[in-house]
Write an enzyme that holds these catalytic residues in place. Structure first.
Site, mmCIF file in Angstrom:
data_model
loop_
_atom_site.group_PDB
_atom_site.id
_atom_site.type_symbol
_atom_site.label_atom_id
_atom_site.label_comp_id
_atom_site.label_asym_id
_atom_site.label_seq_id
_atom_site.Cartn_x
_atom_site.Cartn_y
_atom_site.Cartn_z
ATOM 1 N N TYR A 16 0.836 -1.202 0.000
ATOM 2 C CA TYR A 16 0.000 0.000 0.000
ATOM 3 C C TYR A 16 0.872 1.254 0.000
ATOM 4 C CZ TYR A 16 -4.625 2.007 0.490
ATOM 5 O OH TYR A 16 -5.805 2.643 0.238
ATOM 6 N N ASP A 40 -12.195 1.761 9.452
ATOM 7 C CA ASP A 40 -13.162 1.853 8.370
ATOM 8 C C ASP A 40 -13.588 0.428 8.016
ATOM 9 O OD1 ASP A 40 -11.128 0.833 6.715
ATOM 10 O OD2 ASP A 40 -10.666 2.786 5.828
ATOM 11 N N CYS A 41 -14.457 0.286 7.023
ATOM 12 C CA CYS A 41 -15.054 -1.032 6.774
ATOM 13 C C CYS A 41 -14.015 -2.079 6.410
ATOM 14 C CB CYS A 41 -16.143 -0.933 5.715
ATOM 15 S SG CYS A 41 -15.589 -0.476 4.044
ATOM 16 N N SER A 42 -13.145 -1.765 5.451
ATOM 17 C CA SER A 42 -12.133 -2.742 5.051
ATOM 18 C C SER A 42 -11.014 -2.841 6.072
ATOM 19 C CB SER A 42 -11.568 -2.379 3.672
ATOM 20 O OG SER A 42 -11.039 -1.061 3.668
ATOM 21 N N ASP A 57 -7.942 -2.702 0.931
ATOM 22 C CA ASP A 57 -9.177 -2.046 0.502
ATOM 23 C C ASP A 57 -10.250 -3.049 0.093
ATOM 24 O OD1 ASP A 57 -8.138 0.469 0.943
ATOM 25 O OD2 ASP A 57 -7.475 0.753 -1.125
ATOM 26 N N ALA A 58 -11.497 -2.636 0.231
ATOM 27 C CA ALA A 58 -12.628 -3.530 -0.019
ATOM 28 C C ALA A 58 -12.653 -4.043 -1.456
ATOM 29 C CB ALA A 58 -13.935 -2.814 0.308
ATOM 30 N N HIS A 103 -18.000 -1.113 -0.090
ATOM 31 C CA HIS A 103 -18.243 -1.448 1.309
ATOM 32 C C HIS A 103 -18.104 -2.953 1.522
ATOM 33 C CE1 HIS A 103 -19.596 -0.677 5.355
ATOM 34 N NE2 HIS A 103 -20.561 -1.569 5.250
ATOM 35 N N HIS A 145 -20.129 -4.643 10.873
ATOM 36 C CA HIS A 145 -19.389 -3.774 9.954
ATOM 37 C C HIS A 145 -19.175 -2.383 10.541
ATOM 38 C CE1 HIS A 145 -23.046 -1.545 8.084
ATOM 39 N NE2 HIS A 145 -23.453 -2.129 9.186
#
Length: 288
Positions: free
Chosen positions: A89, A198-200, A217-218, A250, A261
């Site tokens: 990343y 965050d979600c991911s 990442d998602a 998401h 989540h």
């Protein structure tokens, strides 16, 4: 490029050295106060992180330095796979947040609780708190504590009760149990620490504790993980969401209640039924 490691408990990764605002000063300080920074931000400030923050590094996490400028390092994070770069990343962090790799890289253990004290001796001499999903090499054990190797040649001790060997077998129940520790935690764009997810980031950090290195990442998670039919989804699997013609935006853990989540900025991590508006954008399911 040189290989180094994050030498602070949590370092936030930015889109550029110019991205941080005045309110972000605690996050980029030589000794960052990420907990205080997260608490200081209201809804507007948190929304303002979009396009500024990317992810976070945890103590001991390896980092490739691509370039340096004005006290900042352009980095790649190999433990956070990304389609943006094959090596990891990408982003920018203060150079002061980076140091030499720990001397040991064997018998890794992960912090499996929201936070734990790192001490100079077993049970005494508090140094600082470590975030959930911090992974360090264990080098000794004594009196219910594990001695771990730190960046820049340091060492410290962590209570065994807070740790999990990343080599231990993982179950779907483990994912829900670990993720549920953060129910009520306020969403943080780019968050991969106990101070905000965050979600991911939730999916990525839980997987890291369980010894699974998955994309950050998602949309990358959806592209690389094993797909399963919707009717076969079980608690511990993943739901991915996307609007027609758009990339996945998401992700959440399938749960007995519906979905565990980190919803979105302004909301808190929750375990709730899969609402109709969510079902409308349900794109695929996957298994870790």
């Amino acid at each position: 490029m040189k290989l180094v490691a994050a030498n602070v408990p949590v370092s936030t990764v930015w889109t550029s050295p110019e991205a941080p605002r005045d309110i972000d000063a605690p996050a980029i300080a030589v000794s960052p106060d990420v907990a205080g920074w997260a608490k200081s931000m209201d809804m507007e400030n948190r929304l303002g992180l979009h396009g500024r923050t990317l992810t976070q590094l945890l103590l001991g996490e390896p980092v490739l330095v691509r370039s340096e400028r004005d006290g900042w390092s352009e980095i790649l994070a190999p433990w956070q796979p990304s389609s943006a770069d094959d090596l990891g990343y990408p982003g920018w962090v203060p150079s002061s947040h980076l140091g030499e790799l720990p001397s040991s890289a064997t018998a890794p253990v992960a912090v499996a609780v929201p936070s734990v004290s790192l001490t100079a001796e077993p049970g005494s001499g508090h140094l600082f708190d470590l975030s959930f999903a911090t992974v360090l090499a264990s080098v000794d054990h004594a009196d219910g504590y594990t001695r771990v190797a730190l960046p820049d040649g340091g060492e410290g001790w962590i209570a065994d009760a807070a740790l999990r060997s990343v080599d231990s077998p993982a179950t779907a129940e483990d994912r829900i149990r670990l993720g549920s520790q953060f129910l009520g935690l306020e969403y943080l764009w780019g968050g991969t620490s106990t101070y905000g997810l965050d979600c991911s980031g939730l999916v990525h950090t839980v997987s890291r504790v369980l010894g699974q290195r998955i994309p950050r990442d998602a949309h990358d998670q959806a592209d690389t993980l094993e797909s399963v039919a919707l009717e076969e989804a079980k608690p511990g699997d993943l739901y991915f969401f996307a609007r027609p013609g758009k990339v996945v935006h998401h992700v959440g853990f399938v749960s007995a209640e519906g979905m565990l989540h980190a919803s979105e900025t302004g909301k808190r991590l929750e375990n709730e039924p899969l609402l109709p508006e969510r079902r409308e954008t349900l794109f695929t399911t996957a298994r870790l």
